[in-house]
Design an enzyme around this catalytic site. Structure first.
Site, PDB file in Angstrom:
ATOM      1  N   TYR A 267     141.426  91.245 103.975  1.00 42.51           N
ATOM      2  CA  TYR A 267     140.968  89.920 103.527  1.00 42.51           C
ATOM      3  C   TYR A 267     139.503  89.972 103.115  1.00 42.51           C
ATOM      4  O   TYR A 267     139.130  89.462 102.056  1.00 42.51           O
ATOM      5  CB  TYR A 267     141.188  88.906 104.650  1.00 42.51           C
TER       6      TYR A 267
ATOM      7  N   ILE B 118     136.118  76.920 108.516  1.00 40.89           N
ATOM      8  CA  ILE B 118     136.451  75.553 108.117  1.00 40.89           C
ATOM      9  C   ILE B 118     137.800  75.180 108.737  1.00 40.89           C
ATOM     10  O   ILE B 118     138.755  75.963 108.659  1.00 40.89           O
ATOM     11  CB  ILE B 118     136.539  75.443 106.559  1.00 40.89           C
TER      12      ILE B 118
ATOM     13  N   ASN C  57     141.007  78.077  94.111  1.00 39.72           N
ATOM     14  CA  ASN C  57     140.963  77.874  95.565  1.00 39.72           C
ATOM     15  C   ASN C  57     142.109  78.567  96.315  1.00 39.72           C
ATOM     16  O   ASN C  57     141.936  78.982  97.464  1.00 39.72           O
ATOM     17  CB  ASN C  57     141.001  76.356  95.845  1.00 39.72           C
TER      18      ASN C  57
ATOM     19  N   SER D 170     139.070  91.627  99.822  1.00 37.97           N
ATOM     20  CA  SER D 170     139.522  90.781  98.702  1.00 37.97           C
ATOM     21  C   SER D 170     138.470  89.731  98.375  1.00 37.97           C
ATOM     22  O   SER D 170     138.195  89.443  97.205  1.00 37.97           O
ATOM     23  CB  SER D 170     140.876  90.125  99.018  1.00 37.97           C
ATOM     24  N   LYS D 171     137.841  89.182  99.399  1.00 39.83           N
ATOM     25  CA  LYS D 171     136.835  88.132  99.162  1.00 39.83           C
ATOM     26  C   LYS D 171     135.510  88.736  98.676  1.00 39.83           C
ATOM     27  O   LYS D 171     134.732  88.072  97.988  1.00 39.83           O
ATOM     28  CB  LYS D 171     136.643  87.302 100.437  1.00 39.83           C
TER      29      LYS D 171
ATOM     30  N   VAL E 120     150.393  81.028  91.698  1.00 35.06           N
ATOM     31  CA  VAL E 120     149.288  81.625  90.919  1.00 35.06           C
ATOM     32  C   VAL E 120     149.504  83.115  90.623  1.00 35.06           C
ATOM     33  O   VAL E 120     148.860  83.657  89.734  1.00 35.06           O
ATOM     34  CB  VAL E 120     147.896  81.415  91.588  1.00 35.06           C
TER      35      VAL E 120
ATOM     36  N   SER F 182     134.155  84.179 100.715  1.00 38.12           N
ATOM     37  CA  SER F 182     134.167  83.828 102.135  1.00 38.12           C
ATOM     38  C   SER F 182     132.974  84.498 102.790  1.00 38.12           C
ATOM     39  O   SER F 182     132.480  85.527 102.290  1.00 38.12           O
ATOM     40  CB  SER F 182     135.449  84.362 102.790  1.00 38.12           C
TER      41      SER F 182
HETATM   42  N1  LIG Z   1     139.349  77.830 106.098  1.00 36.92           N
HETATM   43  C1  LIG Z   1     138.381  78.733 106.160  1.00 36.92           C
HETATM   44  O1  LIG Z   1     137.738  78.892 107.224  1.00 36.92           O
HETATM   45  C2  LIG Z   1     138.001  79.549 104.950  1.00 36.92           C
HETATM   46  C3  LIG Z   1     136.868  80.369 105.058  1.00 36.92           C
HETATM   47  C4  LIG Z   1     136.486  81.133 103.946  1.00 36.92           C
HETATM   48  C5  LIG Z   1     137.215  81.062 102.773  1.00 36.92           C
HETATM   49  N2  LIG Z   1     138.313  80.262 102.703  1.00 36.92           N
HETATM   50  C6  LIG Z   1     139.061  80.242 101.432  1.00 36.92           C
HETATM   51  O2  LIG Z   1     139.205  78.902 100.999  1.00 36.92           O
HETATM   52  C7  LIG Z   1     140.391  78.780 100.218  1.00 36.92           C
HETATM   53  C8  LIG Z   1     141.241  77.634 100.778  1.00 36.92           C
HETATM   54  O3  LIG Z   1     141.568  77.966 102.110  1.00 36.92           O
HETATM   55  P1  LIG Z   1     142.149  76.922 103.165  1.00 36.92           P
HETATM   56  O4  LIG Z   1     141.418  77.159 104.417  1.00 36.92           O
HETATM   57  O5  LIG Z   1     142.221  75.556 102.590  1.00 36.92           O
HETATM   58  O6  LIG Z   1     143.604  77.566 103.341  1.00 36.92           O
HETATM   59  P2  LIG Z   1     145.040  76.905 103.630  1.00 36.92           P
HETATM   60  O7  LIG Z   1     144.885  75.654 104.391  1.00 36.92           O
HETATM   61  O8  LIG Z   1     145.856  78.021 104.179  1.00 36.92           O
HETATM   62  O9  LIG Z   1     145.551  76.556 102.150  1.00 36.92           O
HETATM   63  C9  LIG Z   1     145.760  77.562 101.214  1.00 36.92           C
HETATM   64  C10 LIG Z   1     146.314  76.959  99.950  1.00 36.92           C
HETATM   65  O10 LIG Z   1     146.528  78.010  98.990  1.00 36.92           O
HETATM   66  C11 LIG Z   1     147.848  77.877  98.501  1.00 36.92           C
HETATM   67  N3  LIG Z   1     148.410  79.136  98.030  1.00 36.92           N
HETATM   68  C12 LIG Z   1     148.532  80.308  98.694  1.00 36.92           C
HETATM   69  N4  LIG Z   1     149.138  81.214  97.930  1.00 36.92           N
HETATM   70  C13 LIG Z   1     149.410  80.616  96.744  1.00 36.92           C
HETATM   71  C14 LIG Z   1     150.022  81.027  95.550  1.00 36.92           C
HETATM   72  N5  LIG Z   1     150.520  82.276  95.414  1.00 36.92           N
HETATM   73  N6  LIG Z   1     150.125  80.143  94.527  1.00 36.92           N
HETATM   74  C15 LIG Z   1     149.643  78.881  94.654  1.00 36.92           C
HETATM   75  N7  LIG Z   1     149.066  78.432  95.775  1.00 36.92           N
HETATM   76  C16 LIG Z   1     148.946  79.285  96.803  1.00 36.92           C
HETATM   77  C17 LIG Z   1     148.640  77.322  99.680  1.00 36.92           C
HETATM   78  O11 LIG Z   1     149.886  76.798  99.241  1.00 36.92           O
HETATM   79  P3  LIG Z   1     151.208  76.783 100.214  1.00 36.92           P
HETATM   80  O12 LIG Z   1     151.096  75.561 101.057  1.00 36.92           O
HETATM   81  O13 LIG Z   1     152.343  76.770  99.252  1.00 36.92           O
HETATM   82  O14 LIG Z   1     151.141  78.039 101.037  1.00 36.92           O
HETATM   83  C18 LIG Z   1     147.660  76.268 100.168  1.00 36.92           C
HETATM   84  O15 LIG Z   1     147.724  75.116  99.382  1.00 36.92           O
HETATM   85  C19 LIG Z   1     141.100  80.143 100.298  1.00 36.92           C
HETATM   86  O16 LIG Z   1     140.800  80.894  99.146  1.00 36.92           O
HETATM   87  C20 LIG Z   1     140.478  80.776 101.521  1.00 36.92           C
HETATM   88  O17 LIG Z   1     140.525  82.189 101.492  1.00 36.92           O
HETATM   89  C21 LIG Z   1     138.727  79.504 103.761  1.00 36.92           C
END
Ligand SMILES: NC(=O)c1ccc[n+]([C@@H]2O[C@H](COP(=O)([O-])OP(=O)(O)OC[C@H]3O[C@@H](n4cnc5c(N)ncnc54)[C@H](OP(=O)(O)O)[C@@H]3O)[C@@H](O)[C@H]2O)c1
Length: 248
Positions: free
Chosen positions: A156, A189, A91, A159-160, A65, A143
């Site tokens: 972080y 999560i 996402n 950014s959010k 992205v 977030s």
């Molecule tokens: N989990 C939580 O507690 C939580 C809480 C608040 C907000 N969020 C937000 O929710 C969203 C999803 O998080 P998640 O928990 O599912 O995280 P995750 O399990 O770490 O997955 C992140 C995803 O983003 C992809 N990604 C990262 N950099 C990228 C890039 N440059 N181009 C394309 N894809 C990229 C990763 O791909 P790769 O596998 O190639 O790295 C992966 O598929 C994020 O924006 C995160 O900040 C999560």
């Protein structure tokens, strides 16, 4: 009638975590889904299975992205193949941080490149297409720490926080074009991203949640389905917490 029947959707960062759940839920609701990942070929099989199981098209689309020209090519591919884009889910995200005083410029740039600049570029590209059809729904990922802040999370959380405000600004600017822009603000999560904080901190954090449990990717995906669907047609500019009542 399924909630997203025939809607053309793009979900970034969908090879694991919350993104993978969103793609699954979108397919189950009848959407035509473009599932983005970085590593060429890594979601071919899962997309094929989801397409078959749900009698729809789940199409892998590989790009980073932060690569603006690759993102542009991807949007052009969707335009060529479907003639429209109804939903963008920004996402993809990364969580990297350090204590104040130890944060280098490179880290700041890396996090903002993915979480903020890429999200803004994707929003620009998608809304250009959506303006022509006078409709669309864009869902960003903020977030709970982007709304409330958190010790040890300067970069972080900033950014959010930027994602939250850019969502509100874009919602105001694009409302007249029939485009809605909302964000979800997940709490804790159970994904790789959350687990990366380590077992000690994970247990410490459980006490901050009034529902006394962490959330699942599916619980976030359900909210994203709602925001993508016409069920939320009068909702824009909102930052929706999905956190089981968490006080940071
Ligand atoms: N989990 C939580 O507690 C939580 C809480 C608040 C907000 N969020 C937000 O929710 C969203 C999803 O998080 P998640 O928990 O599912 O995280 P995750 O399990 O770490 O997955 C992140 C995803 O983003 C992809 N990604 C990262 N950099 C990228 C890039 N440059 N181009 C394309 N894809 C990229 C990763 O791909 P790769 O596998 O190639 O790295 C992966 O598929 C994020 O924006 C995160 O900040 C999560």
């Amino acid at each position: 009638m399924k909630l997203l029947e025939n809607k053309v959707c793009l979900v970034t960062g969908s090879n694991r975590g919350i993104g993978a759940s969103i793609v699954k839920s979108f397919a189950e609701e009848g959407a035509v889904v473009y599932a983005n990942a970085r590593a060429e070929g890594c979601i071919d099989e899962v997309c094929e299975k989801l397409s078959k199981d749900n009698n729809t098209q789940v199409i892998p689309i590989y790009f980073d992205v932060t690569d603006e020209s690759a993102a542009k090519t991807a949007i052009m591919q969707i335009k060529k193949e479907q003639g429209r884009l109804d939903v963008l889910v920004n996402n993809a995200g990364i969580m990297k941080d350090s204590l104040i005083g130890m944060i280098g410029k490179e880290l700041m740039k890396e996090v903002f490149d993915v979480n903020v600049f890429a999200a803004m570029s994707m929003l620009q590209l998608a809304s250009k297409l959506m303006k022509r059809q006078k409709s669309g729904s864009i869902i960003n990922f903020s977030s709970i720490v982007g709304v409330n802040g958190s010790a040890g999370s300067l970069v972080y959380s900033a950014s959010k926080g930027a994602v939250a405000t850019l969502t509100k600004s874009a919602a105001k600017e694009l409302a007249g074009d029939g485009i809605r822009v909302n964000a979800v603000a997940p709490g804790m999560i159970e994904t790789d991203l959350f687990k990366s904080i380590g077992p000690e901190k994970i247990e410490e954090n459980r006490d901050k949640i009034f529902m006394k449990r962490f959330g699942t990717p599916e619980e976030v995906a359900d909210v994203v389905v709602f925001l993508a669907s016409d069920q939320s047609r009068y909702i824009t500019g909102q930052i929706i917490g999905v956190d089981g009542m968490t006080i940071m």
